[in-house]
Write a protein that holds these residues in place. Structure first.
Motif, PDB file in Angstrom:
ATOM      1  N   VAL A  91       0.754  -1.035  -0.022  1.00  0.00           N
ATOM      2  CA  VAL A  91      -0.096   0.004   0.088  1.00  0.00           C
ATOM      3  C   VAL A  91       0.804   1.446  -0.091  1.00  0.00           C
ATOM      4  N   ALA A  92       1.971   1.105   0.863  1.00  0.00           N
ATOM      5  CA  ALA A  92       2.921   2.433   0.802  1.00  0.00           C
ATOM      6  C   ALA A  92       3.404   2.663  -0.352  1.00  0.00           C
ATOM      7  N   ARG A  93       3.855   1.667  -1.082  1.00  0.00           N
ATOM      8  CA  ARG A  93       4.637   1.553  -2.285  1.00  0.00           C
ATOM      9  C   ARG A  93       3.825   2.102  -3.418  1.00  0.00           C
ATOM     10  N   ILE A  94       2.586   1.980  -3.515  1.00  0.00           N
ATOM     11  CA  ILE A  94       1.573   2.575  -4.351  1.00  0.00           C
ATOM     12  C   ILE A  94       1.372   3.875  -3.897  1.00  0.00           C
ATOM     13  N   ALA A  95       1.226   4.231  -2.788  1.00  0.00           N
ATOM     14  CA  ALA A  95       0.872   5.581  -2.281  1.00  0.00           C
ATOM     15  C   ALA A  95       2.128   6.722  -2.459  1.00  0.00           C
ATOM     16  N   VAL A  96       3.249   6.369  -2.484  1.00  0.00           N
ATOM     17  CA  VAL A  96       4.172   7.176  -2.888  1.00  0.00           C
ATOM     18  C   VAL A  96       4.109   7.735  -4.254  1.00  0.00           C
ATOM     19  N   GLU A  97       3.631   6.984  -5.029  1.00  0.00           N
ATOM     20  CA  GLU A  97       3.841   7.359  -6.501  1.00  0.00           C
ATOM     21  C   GLU A  97       2.494   8.263  -6.893  1.00  0.00           C
ATOM     22  N   LEU A  98       1.417   8.105  -5.893  1.00  0.00           N
ATOM     23  CA  LEU A  98       0.476   8.924  -6.089  1.00  0.00           C
ATOM     24  C   LEU A  98       0.392  10.498  -5.596  1.00  0.00           C
ATOM     25  N   PRO A  99       0.140  11.431  -6.516  1.00  0.00           N
ATOM     26  CA  PRO A  99       0.113  12.668  -6.090  1.00  0.00           C
ATOM     27  C   PRO A  99      -1.392  13.233  -5.544  1.00  0.00           C
ATOM     28  N   HIS A 100      -1.328  12.942  -4.265  1.00  0.00           N
ATOM     29  CA  HIS A 100      -2.886  13.138  -3.596  1.00  0.00           C
ATOM     30  C   HIS A 100      -3.147  14.366  -3.520  1.00  0.00           C
ATOM     31  N   VAL A 101      -2.347  15.379  -3.150  1.00  0.00           N
ATOM     32  CA  VAL A 101      -2.661  16.909  -3.125  1.00  0.00           C
ATOM     33  C   VAL A 101      -1.921  17.783  -4.146  1.00  0.00           C
ATOM     34  N   PRO A 102      -2.837  18.351  -5.001  1.00  0.00           N
ATOM     35  CA  PRO A 102      -2.199  19.390  -5.767  1.00  0.00           C
ATOM     36  C   PRO A 102      -1.371  20.714  -5.235  1.00  0.00           C
ATOM     37  N   ALA A 103      -0.132  21.040  -5.614  1.00  0.00           N
ATOM     38  CA  ALA A 103       0.422  22.090  -5.184  1.00  0.00           C
ATOM     39  C   ALA A 103      -0.137  23.415  -5.427  1.00  0.00           C
ATOM     40  N   GLY A 104       0.514  24.287  -4.947  1.00  0.00           N
ATOM     41  CA  GLY A 104       0.031  25.682  -5.527  1.00  0.00           C
ATOM     42  C   GLY A 104      -1.095  26.332  -4.457  1.00  0.00           C
ATOM     43  N   GLU A 145       1.026  15.593   3.196  1.00  0.00           N
ATOM     44  CA  GLU A 145      -0.092  15.870   2.432  1.00  0.00           C
ATOM     45  C   GLU A 145      -1.602  16.098   3.385  1.00  0.00           C
ATOM     46  N   THR A 146      -1.520  15.252   4.432  1.00  0.00           N
ATOM     47  CA  THR A 146      -2.810  15.349   5.186  1.00  0.00           C
ATOM     48  C   THR A 146      -3.060  16.803   5.868  1.00  0.00           C
ATOM     49  N   GLU A 147      -1.869  17.143   6.403  1.00  0.00           N
ATOM     50  CA  GLU A 147      -1.703  18.608   6.821  1.00  0.00           C
ATOM     51  C   GLU A 147      -2.237  19.595   6.077  1.00  0.00           C
ATOM     52  N   THR A 148      -1.997  19.299   4.781  1.00  0.00           N
ATOM     53  CA  THR A 148      -2.398  20.415   3.728  1.00  0.00           C
ATOM     54  C   THR A 148      -3.876  20.440   3.471  1.00  0.00           C
ATOM     55  N   VAL A 149      -4.386  19.132   3.304  1.00  0.00           N
ATOM     56  CA  VAL A 149      -5.764  19.080   3.198  1.00  0.00           C
ATOM     57  C   VAL A 149      -6.421  19.637   4.229  1.00  0.00           C
ATOM     58  N   LEU A 150      -6.113  19.348   5.505  1.00  0.00           N
ATOM     59  CA  LEU A 150      -7.014  19.795   6.829  1.00  0.00           C
ATOM     60  C   LEU A 150      -6.718  21.415   6.825  1.00  0.00           C
ATOM     61  N   ARG A 176      -7.305   3.176   6.823  1.00  0.00           N
ATOM     62  CA  ARG A 176      -6.146   2.682   6.170  1.00  0.00           C
ATOM     63  C   ARG A 176      -5.813   3.532   4.716  1.00  0.00           C
ATOM     64  N   LEU A 177      -7.026   3.850   4.171  1.00  0.00           N
ATOM     65  CA  LEU A 177      -6.661   4.821   2.964  1.00  0.00           C
ATOM     66  C   LEU A 177      -6.056   5.956   3.570  1.00  0.00           C
ATOM     67  N   VAL A 178      -6.511   6.430   4.302  1.00  0.00           N
ATOM     68  CA  VAL A 178      -6.113   8.045   4.815  1.00  0.00           C
ATOM     69  C   VAL A 178      -4.749   7.872   5.280  1.00  0.00           C
ATOM     70  N   ASP A 179      -4.315   6.639   5.801  1.00  0.00           N
ATOM     71  CA  ASP A 179      -2.889   6.575   6.582  1.00  0.00           C
ATOM     72  C   ASP A 179      -2.090   6.426   5.110  1.00  0.00           C
ATOM     73  N   ALA A 180      -2.357   6.246   4.036  1.00  0.00           N
ATOM     74  CA  ALA A 180      -1.878   5.791   2.609  1.00  0.00           C
ATOM     75  C   ALA A 180      -1.369   7.414   2.183  1.00  0.00           C
ATOM     76  N   THR A 181      -1.762   8.395   2.659  1.00  0.00           N
ATOM     77  CA  THR A 181      -1.614   9.961   2.418  1.00  0.00           C
ATOM     78  C   THR A 181      -0.615  10.270   3.429  1.00  0.00           C
ATOM     79  N   SER A 182       0.279  10.965   2.962  1.00  0.00           N
ATOM     80  CA  SER A 182       1.489  11.091   4.032  1.00  0.00           C
ATOM     81  C   SER A 182       1.090  12.321   4.849  1.00  0.00           C
ATOM     82  N   ALA A 183       1.733  12.498   6.057  1.00  0.00           N
ATOM     83  CA  ALA A 183       1.449  13.263   7.019  1.00  0.00           C
ATOM     84  C   ALA A 183       1.368  14.929   6.455  1.00  0.00           C
TER      85      ALA A 183
END
Length: 226
Positions: free
Chosen positions: A62-75, A118-123, A109-116
């Motif tokens: 799961v972590a291997r897949i997660a690191v390749e996903l751009p969960h949160v757009p920049a800017g 990125e999670t901080e940015t969303v919140l 589990r899915l939220v944990d796949a988003t890095s800390a």
């Protein structure tokens, strides 16, 4: 000696990649230390130098897949665009790796796949838009749960398994035939039941459900004058 040298060259990432390939082909149930080791040309025992056990291996997949996903757009991106991007990215991961929804069935589990970070940015983007901090996490989690639920209903099994079984066939109820008569063929219900539960329908469902969900969030952030 050759097997030992191969084992020494292994790393957790290579092991996770081999396990992902196996799960993509046959489902996550096919993933075992023995099968993954065989795919890498080593014994299953050799993998224990790099991963703790099968559960640890699945987490690494799961972590291997997660690191390749751009969960949160920049800017300078607003909260709604952020959550739309997050949902689309997670849906794409489920389409590519049909087994992933089985190990991410818990929203946490899915939220944990988003890095800390990125999670901080969303919140932070939600809070900046007026969402109370103690509610921002619920909005974030709700987005993930929405994607998981639709993926569970509409996405089929991995490519190596038999498609089209079970869920696509409606159950016949006595109430479907009032008075013992034959059902009317051209009805909204017949049309609804006749549509396949597949990835295409899932994407449409996600678009509709996510739009309605985010409209509700927006309404709570900016309530109309009463």
């Amino acid at each position: 000696m050759t097997g030992r040298r191969a084992a020494d060259r292994l790393g957790a990432s290579a092991i996770a990649d081999a396990a992902i390939a196996l799960a993509d082909a046959e489902g996550v149930e096919a993933v075992s230390m023995r099968r993954v080791g065989a795919a890498l040309g080593v014994s299953g025992m050799a993998l224990y130098r790099h991963v703790g056990d099968r559960d640890d291996l699945v987490r690494r997949m799961v972590a291997r897949i997660a690191v390749e996903l751009p969960h949160v757009p920049a800017g300078e991106v607003g909260w709604r665009e952020t959550l739309e991007h997050l949902a689309t990215t997670e849906w794409t991961a489920f389409e590519r790796h049909r087994w992933l929804v089985d190990v991410a069935v818990s929203p946490s589990r899915l939220v944990d796949a988003t890095s800390a970070p990125e999670t901080e940015t969303v919140l932070a983007r939600l809070v900046a838009a007026g969402c109370p901090p103690d509610r921002a996490g619920d909005v974030f989690l709700g987005t993930a749960a929405l994607v998981i639920g639709i993926a569970r209903v509409t996405l089929g099994p991995p490519s190596g398994t038999a498609p089209g079984t079970g869920a696509s066939r409606p159950v016949e109820y006595a109430a479907d035939h009032p008075g013992g008569g034959a059902p009317v063929e051209e009805t909204l219900t017949a049309r609804f039941r006749g549509e396949p539960f597949d990835a295409g329908r899932g994407r449409r469902l996600l678009e509709v459900a996510l739009g309605s969900y985010l409209d509700g969030v927006a309404h709570s952030l900016h309530p109309r004058d009463r």
